[in-house]
Design an enzyme around this catalytic site. Structure first.
Site, short mmCIF file in Angstrom:
data_model
loop_
_atom_site.label_atom_id
_atom_site.label_comp_id
_atom_site.label_asym_id
_atom_site.label_seq_id
_atom_site.Cartn_x
_atom_site.Cartn_y
_atom_site.Cartn_z
CG HIS A 73 0.11 -9.64 -2.74
ND1 HIS A 73 0.22 -8.32 -3.13
CD2 HIS A 73 -0.77 -9.67 -1.72
CE1 HIS A 73 -0.56 -7.58 -2.36
NE2 HIS A 73 -1.18 -8.37 -1.51
CG HIS A 79 -1.88 -1.15 1.23
ND1 HIS A 79 -2.62 -1.49 2.34
CD2 HIS A 79 -2.19 -2.08 0.29
CE1 HIS A 79 -3.35 -2.56 2.08
NE2 HIS A 79 -3.09 -2.94 0.85
CG HIS A 125 -7.53 -3.10 -1.89
ND1 HIS A 125 -6.96 -2.03 -1.23
CD2 HIS A 125 -6.78 -4.19 -1.55
CE1 HIS A 125 -5.93 -2.45 -0.53
NE2 HIS A 125 -5.80 -3.76 -0.70
CG ASP A 180 -3.28 -5.33 -3.15
OD1 ASP A 180 -2.89 -4.42 -2.38
OD2 ASP A 180 -4.07 -6.23 -2.78
#
Length: 282
Positions: free
Chosen positions: A264, A83, A238, A242
């Site tokens: 991720h 973030h 969101h 990321d």
């Protein structure tokens, strides 16, 4: 090949923030961001450890992608960096020292908004060195099961994401944004991380999400979303945030990122492939 250039940037004055770690639950983590000279890159420094070791924020230094992105070595790490890195990427900050007195970046409100506002308050300073922006010249991709991530040539940085869910209150969400500074600040930075109530107990048994609360995450219950959303499609925004954070770990580039269900781990794999494609420039 590089297709454009801009001046490198840092901040005008240092800033400090103290907050809670999402996964560790540590409520007193302090980070201080300090200007760095041109060509220094983004660096993290663990001030709580002997000799205060530093590490560069690059994809080769990722040590874990379990529920967050962690940088480090075999001896130490810094988790949940995405973030803050998204805020730096969104504001085009190239050189910065981030001192931190714990092993996890504070979660703030679950988004990049707090970091973005702090960095804007510190002021953005142009430097006397150029930063080259590279082109995606041919398609590269990463896939794992039913998750996909593709980088295509394009005249600007665009991210397209499809979030797939059978949850009655979430469903499938689609988002597509051309990522410039204004769009990032207004449309992406405020979007918060999220979690499903059904997963919390298992996560906490693994030592994760110990600092999660309605103040720093969107909670998705069995039938409804507990918090008031900032955007109707906050979940997919969101996920785009990321990606912006994880891709800050390679040099700036222009191209079209298309994602389906990615997280991720897949972001990391694609970042390596993009880096390899233009290795002669780096």
């Amino acid at each position: 090949m590089h297709i454009d250039s801009k001046r490198q940037q840092t901040i005008k004055q240092e800033i400090t923030y103290t907050g809670t770690g999402l996964h560790t639950g540590n409520q007193q983590i302090t980070i201080t961001c300090k200007p760095l000279t041109a060509n220094s890159g983004i660096r993290f420094k663990r001030t709580d450890l002997p000799s205060a070791p530093e590490i560069e924020a690059v994809v080769d230094n990722i040590v874990s992608t379990k529920r967050s992105t962690s940088l480090g070595t075999d001896q130490w790490q810094i988790s949940t960096v995405e973030h803050l890195l998204a805020a730096l990427n969104g504001l085009k900050i190239d050189n910065l020292l981030i001192e931190i007195d714990a092993g996890e970046v504070p979660i703030t409100d679950g988004s990049s908004l707090v970091f973005t506002e702090l960095l804007q308050k510190a002021g953005i300073k142009q430097q006397n060195k150029k930063c080259e922006i590279h082109a995606i010249e041919e398609a590269v991709w990463a896939r794992e099961g039913d998750t996909y991530l593709v980088a295509l040539p394009g005249p600007e940085l665009k991210i397209t994401y499809t979030f797939v869910s059978d949850h009655p209150a979430v469903g499938n969400q689609f988002g597509e944004f051309t990522i410039d500074e204004k769009t990032f600040i207004n449309q992406i930075a405020p979007s918060r991380t999220f979690g499903f109530a059904s997963e919390i107990e298992a996560l906490q048994e693994e030592g994760l999400a110990l600092g999660g609360s309605l103040d720093n995450a969107v909670l998705i219950g069995e039938e409804e979303i507990v918090n008031e959303l900032r955007f109707e499609d906050e979940i997919v925004r969101h996920k785009i945030l990321d990606i912006i954070g994880d891709l800050a770990l390679i040099k700036p580039f222009r191209g079209h990122i298309i994602a389906v269900r990615s997280g991720h781990a897949l972001n990391r794999r694609l970042a390596h492939k993009i880096k390899q494609q233009v290795m002669h420039c780096w």
